[in-house]
Motif scaffolding. Structure first.
Motif, PDB file in Angstrom:
ATOM      1  N   ILE A 130       6.180  -4.696  11.311  1.00 44.61           N
ATOM      2  CA  ILE A 130       4.860  -4.972  10.741  1.00 44.61           C
ATOM      3  C   ILE A 130       4.709  -4.164   9.463  1.00 44.61           C
ATOM      4  O   ILE A 130       5.049  -2.982   9.420  1.00 44.61           O
ATOM      5  CB  ILE A 130       3.736  -4.587  11.723  1.00 44.61           C
ATOM      6  N   TYR A 132       2.054  -4.077   5.622  1.00 47.07           N
ATOM      7  CA  TYR A 132       0.745  -4.473   5.110  1.00 47.07           C
ATOM      8  C   TYR A 132       0.896  -5.038   3.704  1.00 47.07           C
ATOM      9  O   TYR A 132       1.835  -4.720   2.979  1.00 47.07           O
ATOM     10  CB  TYR A 132      -0.223  -3.286   5.098  1.00 47.07           C
ATOM     11  N   TYR A 141      -2.215  -7.531   7.350  1.00 41.41           N
ATOM     12  CA  TYR A 141      -1.005  -7.087   8.024  1.00 41.41           C
ATOM     13  C   TYR A 141      -0.062  -8.272   8.196  1.00 41.41           C
ATOM     14  O   TYR A 141      -0.480  -9.366   8.573  1.00 41.41           O
ATOM     15  CB  TYR A 141      -1.343  -6.485   9.388  1.00 41.41           C
ATOM     16  N   LEU A 162      -4.164  -5.480  13.975  1.00 44.19           N
ATOM     17  CA  LEU A 162      -2.821  -5.284  14.518  1.00 44.19           C
ATOM     18  C   LEU A 162      -2.774  -5.646  16.003  1.00 44.19           C
ATOM     19  O   LEU A 162      -2.160  -4.944  16.804  1.00 44.19           O
ATOM     20  CB  LEU A 162      -2.388  -3.826  14.313  1.00 44.19           C
TER      21      LEU A 162
END
Length: 227
Positions: A130, A132, A141, A162
């Protein structure tokens, strides 16, 4: 019959007001809530943009170094503000930490299966992470699933949060077009959730987890997100 001239913009404004009143009534909320526009702190956004640019170049910079970088650019900020903004962005300095690989009591930890192993074919190893993406007024995200051999992004999802559901959607989209032998991730709460792991276990996929976050993974995803 004489018709009065109608101002088109005024008519549209009246129509929009009627729609908003009806929306507020249906939702049983105050009419002022419908008209509310969130206040954007442009100063904090500017600081976050600068932190983002510096973090991408030097991901080992913590809040102290970020504060000094901002002060050199003329921004009078304290460390607490920098820490708060970095938490909001979901980033922290990447460096070896004590007991980082200690198993968490809240979830099952799987071994890292890729040590000294090189993927030699497509669908042998998939990985996920993950990162951003900076927007004009905030952040999104990006979760992406990538094939190690081809570096092809199999699926991705964007979200303002998230939540684990976002990661599961990305995983199911990738599994709809193929199945890897090994699936690698870090030990983030999204990837160690029972729902996420169940999707892998049901298909007989070997699960691999990093003991530490790899420096190479985030730049790959961030480069993809910036395109």
């Amino acid at each position: 019959m004489y018709l009065l001239p109608v101002n088109h913009s005024s008519f549209c404004s009246i129509q929009r007001a009627q729609i908003r009143r009806r929306q507020a009534k249906l939702l049983r909320i105050a009419r002022s809530t419908v008209y509310y526009k969130p206040v954007v702190d442009e100063y904090n956004l500017k600081l976050m943009h600068l932190i983002d640019e510096k973090f991408f170049k030097t991901p080992f910079y913590g809040s102290r170094r970020m504060r000094e970088m901002l002060r050199r650019k003329g921004y009078k900020v304290n460390r607490k503000r920098v820490q708060r903004l970095m938490r909001l962005m979901g980033i922290e300095a990447i460096y070896p930490k004590k007991s980082l690989s200690r198993p968490s009591p809240d979830h099952k930890v799987y071994p890292y299966l890729l040590r000294n192993r090189k993927a030699r074919k497509v669908n042998e190893v998939w990985s996920t992470d993950i990162t951003y993406i900076r927007m004009k007024h905030g952040w999104l995200y990006l979760v992406a699933i990538m094939d190690w051999m081809s570096r092809f992004v199999l699926s991705w999802e964007l979200s303002t949060t998230l939540e684990v559901d976002v990661c599961i959607r990305a995983l199911k989209r990738a599994l709809a077009i193929g199945t890897p032998e090994i699936f690698n991730s870090d030990q983030g709460s999204q990837f160690t959730s029972l729902a996420f792991l169940r999707c892998l276990e049901e298909r007989g996929i070997q699960i691999s987890m990093d003991g530490r976050r790899k420096l190479v993974t985030m730049p790959l995803l961030k480069d993809y997100g910036d395109r």
